[in-house]
Design a protein around this motif. Structure first.
Motif, mmCIF file in Angstrom:
data_model
loop_
_atom_site.group_PDB
_atom_site.id
_atom_site.type_symbol
_atom_site.label_atom_id
_atom_site.label_comp_id
_atom_site.label_asym_id
_atom_site.label_seq_id
_atom_site.Cartn_x
_atom_site.Cartn_y
_atom_site.Cartn_z
ATOM 1 N N VAL A 222 29.858 70.040 58.728
ATOM 2 C CA VAL A 222 29.999 70.141 57.266
ATOM 3 C C VAL A 222 29.435 68.885 56.605
ATOM 4 C CG1 VAL A 222 31.633 70.287 55.357
ATOM 5 C CG2 VAL A 222 32.000 71.657 57.406
ATOM 6 N N LYS A 227 26.982 73.203 57.167
ATOM 7 C CA LYS A 227 28.027 74.238 57.134
ATOM 8 C C LYS A 227 28.979 74.005 55.963
ATOM 9 C CE LYS A 227 27.401 76.242 61.320
ATOM 10 N NZ LYS A 227 27.115 77.655 61.477
ATOM 11 N N GLN A 228 29.759 75.063 55.653
ATOM 12 C CA GLN A 228 30.817 74.978 54.639
ATOM 13 C C GLN A 228 32.165 74.897 55.355
ATOM 14 O OE1 GLN A 228 30.225 75.327 51.108
ATOM 15 N NE2 GLN A 228 28.112 74.991 51.757
ATOM 16 N N TRP A 229 33.195 74.347 54.682
ATOM 17 C CA TRP A 229 34.532 74.263 55.277
ATOM 18 C C TRP A 229 35.077 75.648 55.621
ATOM 19 C CZ3 TRP A 229 35.783 69.883 57.302
ATOM 20 C CH2 TRP A 229 35.398 68.681 56.700
ATOM 21 N N ARG A 230 34.621 76.686 54.868
ATOM 22 C CA ARG A 230 35.144 78.035 55.081
ATOM 23 C C ARG A 230 34.443 78.782 56.223
ATOM 24 N NH1 ARG A 230 38.052 80.974 51.776
ATOM 25 N NH2 ARG A 230 39.171 79.900 50.119
ATOM 26 N N ASP A 231 33.316 78.244 56.699
ATOM 27 C CA ASP A 231 32.564 78.957 57.745
ATOM 28 C C ASP A 231 33.400 79.100 59.014
ATOM 29 O OD1 ASP A 231 30.406 79.274 56.166
ATOM 30 O OD2 ASP A 231 29.250 77.589 56.966
ATOM 31 N N PRO A 232 33.290 80.267 59.690
ATOM 32 C CA PRO A 232 34.054 80.449 60.927
ATOM 33 C C PRO A 232 33.523 79.564 62.053
ATOM 34 C CG PRO A 232 32.589 82.307 60.579
ATOM 35 C CD PRO A 232 32.477 81.444 59.358
#
Ligand SMILES: [Zn+2]
Length: 263
Positions: A222, A227-232
């Motif tokens: 992140v 990446k985003q914090w919400r990405d799996p």
């Protein structure tokens, strides 16, 4: 050669194909692969990583899985010799390699590996003694001192139920609160499988190591902007990787820990 078969499982199981038939084909051009182009590691080097027919790249995963599996088997035999324990650890190592790569590529942990794995781990606990762990404590507190095979079998079944049950509850609670799946059922079955194979202390060590690694790598991804914090996260890959490493290092780590705790 086993590693080569694992590659077939990793590629075909998530898309619902049989691993026995049809014979090996290039996934891009569907051209049949001749036996001399299907020799583990060597053919990849000889073909310089490209299909003989369509010249497109062969995934790096193929030689990597073949090398890792062979290397793991060699390490296992060096550590425990040839016997029931070597068979058990070899099966565990190969299953972890399949799970590591299927979760990484498809975000899937196939039931036919995890559920078969739970049953296999429990069956092996009768022949290869686990550390007494929680089962030893529970049986002793009831004043019962059964033979080692029974303690080991109890530890395996108890470990799988306990880890599976607690993680399932955590996943359920998170889902009820947030209405998004936080912890997949595949991850729950995978941890239960590790506990069935290796007992409660090692399963706890694997779980801690995997969560720590996933947190560090996820945060770095992140912060690096990818990446985003919400990405799996492919938590299954971290669990499988940690379980594979723990085959070789868990004994030493747990012994150090108990020496430290008991003084
Ligand atoms: Zn091709």
């Amino acid at each position: 050669m086993v590693g080569s078969f694992l590659n077939v499982c990793i590629h075909r199981w998530p898309i619902g194909q049989s691993v026995v038939a049809p014979r090996s084909r290039c996934p891009r051009c569907s051209g049949r692969i001749a036996w001399y182009d299907n020799i583990p590691v060597l053919s990849f080097v000889m073909l310089r990583g490209r299909c003989r027919n369509c010249r497109r790249r062969i995934a790096w995963r193929y030689p990597v899985v073949e090398l890792l599996n062979g290397f793991a088997y060699a390490m296992i035999v060096t550590q425990v010799g040839i016997g029931a324990e070597a068979w058990k650890l070899a099966i565990l190592a190969s299953m972890m390699l399949i799970l590591f790569f299927t979760d990484l590529e498809h975000f899937i942990l196939p039931d036919r590996v995890t559920l078969t794995g739970i049953a296999t781990g429990i069956a092996f606990s009768w022949f290869v003694a686990l550390r007494p762990g929680i089962a030893g404590e529970v049986l002793q507190s009831f004043g019962s001192f059964p033979p080692p095979g029974v303690v080991s079998l109890t530890e395996s079944i108890l470990g799988a139920s306990l880890f599976g049950g607690v993680l399932f509850l955590i996943g359920e609670i998170y889902y009820r609160l947030r209405c998004v799946e936080g912890l997949g059922l595949g991850d729950v079955k995978l941890v239960a499988m590790i506990a069935a194979f290796q007992g409660t202390s090692e399963a706890l060590l694997v779980l801690l190591a995997a969560c720590l690694l996933a947190t560090i790598c996820g945060s770095l991804a992140v912060l690096a902007g990818g990446k985003q914090w919400r990405d799996p996260l492919p938590l299954g890959s971290y669990l499988a990787g940690a379980a594979l490493a723990c085959i070789f290092v868990a004994g030493a780590i747990l012994n150090r820990y108990w020496e430290f705790v008991l003084g």
